[in-house]
Scaffold this motif. Structure first.
Motif, PDB file in Angstrom:
ATOM      1  N   ARG A  63       1.806 -40.311 -59.642  1.00 34.35           N
ATOM      2  CA  ARG A  63       2.147 -39.582 -58.423  1.00 34.35           C
ATOM      3  C   ARG A  63       1.096 -38.492 -58.173  1.00 34.35           C
ATOM      4  O   ARG A  63       0.392 -38.057 -59.099  1.00 34.35           O
ATOM      5  N   PRO A  64       0.968 -38.028 -56.931  1.00 37.72           N
ATOM      6  CA  PRO A  64      -0.111 -37.079 -56.613  1.00 37.72           C
ATOM      7  C   PRO A  64      -0.134 -35.838 -57.483  1.00 37.72           C
ATOM      8  O   PRO A  64      -1.198 -35.420 -57.959  1.00 37.72           O
ATOM      9  N   ARG A  65       1.032 -35.225 -57.725  1.00 33.22           N
ATOM     10  CA  ARG A  65       1.033 -33.988 -58.510  1.00 33.22           C
ATOM     11  C   ARG A  65       0.653 -34.262 -59.963  1.00 33.22           C
ATOM     12  O   ARG A  65      -0.045 -33.454 -60.599  1.00 33.22           O
ATOM     13  N   ALA A  66       1.113 -35.378 -60.494  1.00 36.07           N
ATOM     14  CA  ALA A  66       0.775 -35.714 -61.880  1.00 36.07           C
ATOM     15  C   ALA A  66      -0.726 -35.943 -62.036  1.00 36.07           C
ATOM     16  O   ALA A  66      -1.334 -35.518 -63.027  1.00 36.07           O
ATOM     17  N   LEU A  67      -1.328 -36.617 -61.061  1.00 37.91           N
ATOM     18  CA  LEU A  67      -2.770 -36.840 -61.119  1.00 37.91           C
ATOM     19  C   LEU A  67      -3.527 -35.527 -60.964  1.00 37.91           C
ATOM     20  O   LEU A  67      -4.540 -35.299 -61.633  1.00 37.91           O
ATOM     21  N   PHE A  68      -3.076 -34.663 -60.089  1.00 38.82           N
ATOM     22  CA  PHE A  68      -3.661 -33.341 -59.909  1.00 38.82           C
ATOM     23  C   PHE A  68      -3.721 -32.618 -61.255  1.00 38.82           C
ATOM     24  O   PHE A  68      -4.749 -32.042 -61.638  1.00 38.82           O
ATOM     25  N   PHE A  99     -20.827 -26.481 -57.217  1.00 40.75           N
ATOM     26  CA  PHE A  99     -20.552 -27.784 -56.608  1.00 40.75           C
ATOM     27  C   PHE A  99     -19.225 -27.757 -55.860  1.00 40.75           C
ATOM     28  O   PHE A  99     -18.271 -27.096 -56.290  1.00 40.75           O
ATOM     29  N   ASN A 100     -19.173 -28.423 -54.724  1.00 41.80           N
ATOM     30  CA  ASN A 100     -17.881 -28.820 -54.147  1.00 41.80           C
ATOM     31  C   ASN A 100     -17.972 -30.275 -53.720  1.00 41.80           C
ATOM     32  O   ASN A 100     -19.040 -30.754 -53.357  1.00 41.80           O
ATOM     33  N   ASP A 101     -16.857 -30.966 -53.806  1.00 38.44           N
ATOM     34  CA  ASP A 101     -16.894 -32.421 -53.643  1.00 38.44           C
ATOM     35  C   ASP A 101     -16.769 -32.892 -52.208  1.00 38.44           C
ATOM     36  O   ASP A 101     -17.151 -34.005 -51.882  1.00 38.44           O
ATOM     37  N   ASP A 102     -16.209 -32.072 -51.312  1.00 36.22           N
ATOM     38  CA  ASP A 102     -16.170 -32.363 -49.878  1.00 36.22           C
ATOM     39  C   ASP A 102     -15.710 -33.793 -49.590  1.00 36.22           C
ATOM     40  O   ASP A 102     -16.350 -34.523 -48.842  1.00 36.22           O
ATOM     41  N   THR A 103     -14.578 -34.196 -50.158  1.00 35.37           N
ATOM     42  CA  THR A 103     -14.166 -35.597 -50.040  1.00 35.37           C
ATOM     43  C   THR A 103     -12.741 -35.742 -49.542  1.00 35.37           C
ATOM     44  O   THR A 103     -11.922 -34.833 -49.673  1.00 35.37           O
ATOM     45  N   ARG A 104     -12.462 -36.909 -48.976  1.00 39.16           N
ATOM     46  CA  ARG A 104     -11.102 -37.328 -48.643  1.00 39.16           C
ATOM     47  C   ARG A 104     -10.513 -38.202 -49.748  1.00 39.16           C
ATOM     48  O   ARG A 104      -9.317 -38.461 -49.754  1.00 39.16           O
ATOM     49  N   ALA A 105     -11.372 -38.692 -50.619  1.00 38.82           N
ATOM     50  CA  ALA A 105     -10.979 -39.671 -51.636  1.00 38.82           C
ATOM     51  C   ALA A 105     -10.531 -38.936 -52.894  1.00 38.82           C
ATOM     52  O   ALA A 105     -11.338 -38.578 -53.754  1.00 38.82           O
ATOM     53  N   PHE A 106      -9.238 -38.702 -53.020  1.00 41.58           N
ATOM     54  CA  PHE A 106      -8.676 -37.857 -54.071  1.00 41.58           C
ATOM     55  C   PHE A 106      -9.124 -38.289 -55.465  1.00 41.58           C
ATOM     56  O   PHE A 106      -9.575 -37.478 -56.279  1.00 41.58           O
ATOM     57  N   LEU A 107      -9.011 -39.569 -55.769  1.00 40.54           N
ATOM     58  CA  LEU A 107      -9.281 -40.016 -57.126  1.00 40.54           C
ATOM     59  C   LEU A 107     -10.757 -39.942 -57.498  1.00 40.54           C
ATOM     60  O   LEU A 107     -11.109 -40.014 -58.677  1.00 40.54           O
ATOM     61  N   SER A 108     -11.630 -39.782 -56.506  1.00 47.72           N
ATOM     62  CA  SER A 108     -13.051 -39.668 -56.818  1.00 47.72           C
ATOM     63  C   SER A 108     -13.446 -38.251 -57.214  1.00 47.72           C
ATOM     64  O   SER A 108     -14.581 -38.024 -57.639  1.00 47.72           O
TER      65      SER A 108
END
Length: 474
Positions: free
Chosen positions: A157-162, A417-426
């Motif tokens: 789930r999103p929070r667990a991955l966070f 660095f900042n990742d500037d992404t929409r792709a959460f898992l990346s």
């Protein structure tokens, strides 16, 4: 599964120098930064993921549909966005089985060889989902089932991955029209994950934005200000900025076509605004207004403390037919030449020496690094350089960034660095790449006896963790 499938391996020394001396130094440096928490102070992930904590639907919806790095490459090879299930501008989408879309992607995964997308994806597949064979036509269903099944478990789930990714803080980006209900839900939920917003006012600042007339009207409704009056319009921005700051924002973001700034006398600014709101403006008027508003945003940043970011130099939606059918952010944005020295001078003349003002600059025009950006950041106290961005967010681009900015700006006029992404898992993959490249750059400096290894270790930690926290006032 095909018994002859090729193994998927992440080499421990990936992206480190091939020179044995430098490689050993890079290994030692990376051992000190590889496990640091992730600070992600600028990006475009969806806050509803953490507000609702609902399971991601399947592999296609999570990894393919939101990632324009992936589908722009497929589109360049003649694969239509409908076949991939990409939503259209009107909210509809083709009736495509997500498994079939994934199979189509898998049959064409060779297109990504050598690209940063390939590195990020392999990291996700290997580290997040435990896959040990390469993606391809024969393994497409195995990948789809493994990922999709995992996504239905609590651990994905999103929070667990966070929490699993050890993200200390992440910032999303919202329009002034956004009520920030997801951020409020996150804040009120009791969950300890730190998800911030950032103020991105482009739809109500850019007269050439397709949403500008309706966005301006809504801007007035939300704020209760007469946004067709110059003073009321500025008050509306101040009001929304204060609301965003109250909801955790520490930064603003501006995606203008150029870095033009202006500091017009009040009467001229009012006259220009009058032309803008009546729709009787020229392209030159639109550019002048965007430039004036960057200076107005800088003035507000000095008052409210929000860090200002400018992401200029992009011809957005270059493919008109694609834009009309699918809308923005579909991989058709193209870098342009960008002037910084002359364009920023009106803003810098007014605010460049203010110790409380902070401006982070990005570029898609690498020719400006050594000629303009590094010397500017190496002089003006308010200026800091954002990392290699977008098309240059790759090992080669990161190396060029360091090589071209180090002499004039050093490490400490950059923001890490900042990742500037929409792709959460990346996100973990992108930070891993950035840390490895910085360790490689530092290892070269140590091997050449330009800095000592203890200094390099301190710089590596600063770039990975301390500088982004400080730059974004986190």
């Amino acid at each position: 599964m095909n018994p002859a499938a090729k193994p998927l391996v992440l080499h421990d020394d990936r992206l480190f120098p091939s020179d044995p001396t430098q490689r050993e130094i890079a290994r030692r440096l990376h051992a000190q930064v590889g496990g640091l928490p992730i600070v992600s102070p600028h990006g475009h992930t969806d806050p509803s993921w953490w507000a609702g904590d609902a399971p991601f639907a399947n592999a296609t919806e999570l990894l393919l549909v939101p990632d324009h790095y992936i589908f722009r490459m497929l589109y360049s090879q003649g694969i239509g966005l409908d076949a991939l299930g990409i939503p259209r501008a009107d909210g509809s989408r083709a009736e495509v089985d997500p498994r079939e879309a994934w199979r189509l992607f898998a049959r064409n995964v060779h297109l990504f060889r050598g690209t940063p997308s390939s590195m990020w994806l392999d990291h996700v597949f290997h580290e997040v989902f435990g896959l040990r064979t390469r993606l391809g036509a024969d393994s497409a269903d195995h990948y789809y089932d493994t990922i999709t099944d995992a996504l239905q478990t609590d651990a994905y789930r999103p929070r667990a991955l966070f929490e699993r990714f050890d993200i200390e803080v992440i910032a999303t980006t919202e329009s002034p029209l956004d009520p920030l209900v997801h951020h409020r839900a996150i804040r009120d939920s009791g969950w300890r994950g730190r998800v911030l917003t950032a103020y991105r006012p482009d739809p109500v600042i850019d007269p050439e934005h397709e949403q500008f007339p309706s966005a301006l009207e809504r801007f007035g409704e939300i704020t209760g200000e007469n946004v067709y009056d110059w003073d009321g319009y500025l008050r509306a921005h101040r009001q929304r900025r204060a609301f965003f700051a109250a909801m955790g924002a520490t930064s603003t973001d501006h995606g203008h076509p150029s870095c033009t700034t202006a500091d017009l006398p009040p009467a001229q600014a009012r006259a220009l605004f009058a032309r803008i709101v009546t729709g009787k403006f020229t392209p030159q008027d639109a550019e002048a207004f965007r430039g004036q508003m960057l200076t107005e945003m800088a003035a507000m940043s000095l008052d409210d403390g929000l860090v200002m970011q400018i992401h200029p130099g992009c011809f957005r939606n270059h493919n008109r037919a694609l834009f009309e059918r699918y809308g923005r952010d579909k991989g058709a944005d193209i870098p342009m030449r960008t002037d910084y020295v002359h364009a920023l001078k009106p803003l810098l003349d007014r605010f460049g020496n203010e110790p409380a003002f902070r401006l982070i600059l990005f570029t898609l025009d690498e020719s400006a690094y050594a000629r303009e950006l590094a010397p500017l950041a190496g002089h003006w106290p308010c200026l800091f350089l954002g990392p290699a961005w977008w098309f240059h967010d790759a090992p080669e681009g990161m190396w060029r960034f360091r090589e071209q900015t180090l002499a004039s700006a050093g490490f400490y006029n950059t923001i890490g660095f900042n990742d500037d992404t929409r792709a959460f898992l990346s996100i973990p993959a992108r930070h891993d790449v950035a840390r490895r490249i910085d360790c490689a750059v530092l290892a070269k400096l140590v091997a050449e006896h330009r800095i000592d290894e203890d200094e390099a270790a301190e710089v590596a930690i600063d770039l990975a963790y301390r500088l982004p926290r400080e730059a974004y006032r986190l």
